[in-house]
Design an enzyme around this catalytic site. Structure first.
Site, PDB file in Angstrom:
ATOM      1  CG  ASP A  10      -1.744   1.230   1.363  1.00  0.00           C
ATOM      2  OD1 ASP A  10      -2.412   1.590   0.378  1.00  0.00           O
ATOM      3  OD2 ASP A  10      -1.708   1.846   2.437  1.00  0.00           O
ATOM      4  CG  ASP A  12      -1.724   7.641   0.634  1.00  0.00           C
ATOM      5  OD1 ASP A  12      -0.820   8.470   0.435  1.00  0.00           O
ATOM      6  OD2 ASP A  12      -2.694   7.500  -0.133  1.00  0.00           O
ATOM      7  NE  ARG A  64     -10.628  11.591  -4.654  1.00  0.00           N
ATOM      8  CZ  ARG A  64     -11.401  12.005  -5.636  1.00  0.00           C
ATOM      9  NH1 ARG A  64     -12.478  12.714  -5.391  1.00  0.00           N
ATOM     10  NH2 ARG A  64     -11.113  11.733  -6.891  1.00  0.00           N
ATOM     11  CB  SER A 139      -4.657   8.181  -3.835  1.00  0.00           C
ATOM     12  OG  SER A 139      -4.395   9.500  -4.269  1.00  0.00           O
TER      13      SER A 139
END
Length: 253
Positions: A10, A12, A64, A139
């Site tokens: 991953d 972030d 998001r 993202s």
């Protein structure tokens, strides 16, 4: 490494120190919208966004749109979905997601991004052991952020939010992003480890039947470690420094 040929990371919170900025951007987004949303119960306003608990439980590791939906569901708030063309605002799910994007992008312009200190040594050691590596993120900023941190050349593959949109890949906890990354590396989940710091991410690794799901708890918080294990992590580490040795030893719970 007992048949392990690849590691999918991953981005972030694992590779890049951006989790706190994501949490702050979500907090600014949701708390700014709460006054505009009618309370689900007469006279009772929903709780503001908690940048620790709500970030971990509701939005971390998710796209998001999925993050917005999870928060709204948790607060019993009903909004129309809207469309991808909706401008940043509070009236629709897409508008709230666009608002978060706007806030986060502004933060990046002023604050930049950095990689954690243990990232490059761990990736270098894995490469020396001929372990292929991929980066994964929900993202759309992932590629530019990895380039900004001078990490993009350290990976054999990258799957980000733009790929997810183009390929219609569902977000975590569905394992689709990780499976796509493993496919681009030319390996199967049975020969691949996943490294994640988000609850949705370790659950995705479990659902994808990856050989090893590593939960990263950089705060070394027992409660976080327990939550990672409960969602599917077979091994919890406080950083990436111990990852190559853990994989070499074939440590399993």
């Amino acid at each position: 490494m007992n048949g392990l040929r690849a590691v999918v990371f991953d981005t972030d919170g694992v590779l890049l120190a951006t989790a706190d900025r994501h949490a702050a951007a979500w907090q600014e987004t949701f708390d700014g919208c709460l006054p505009a949303w009618p309370p689900p119960h007469a006279g009772v306003r929903p709780r503001p966004f908690d940048p620790v608990r709500d970030y971990r439980d509701l939005v971390d590791g998710r796209s998001r749109l999925d993050g917005v939906r999870a928060f709204l569901t948790a607060r019993h708030i009903d909004l129309p979905p809207g469309t991808p063309e909706d401008p940043p605002g509070c009236a629709t799910v897409h508008a709230v997601a666009a608002r978060k994007e706007e806030v986060f992008t502004a933060m990046l312009r002023t604050e930049g991004v950095r990689a954690f200190d243990d990232v490059r040594p761990a990736l270098r050691e894995l490469r020396e052991r001929t372990i292929r590596c991929a980066a994964v993120s929900a993202s759309r900023h992932a590629r530019s952020l990895l380039e900004s941190a001078d990490l993009i050349g350290c990976f054999d593959a990258l799957v980000d939010g733009r790929d997810a949109a183009a390929l219609a890949l569902p977000g975590k906890p569905d394992p689709a992003l990780f499976l796509e990354a493993a496919g681009r590396l030319g390996v199967t989940p049975a020969h691949t480890a996943v490294v994640e710091d988000a609850l949705a991410g370790v659950e995705a690794g479990r659902r994808g039947r990856f050989r090893l799901v590593v939960g990263l708890d950089r705060e070394d918080d027992p409660r976080t470690g327990d939550a990672l294990r409960a969602h599917g992590a077979q091994l919890v580490l406080p950083g990436l420094g111990g990852l190559p040795a853990a994989l070499e030893g074939g440590r399993r719970p």
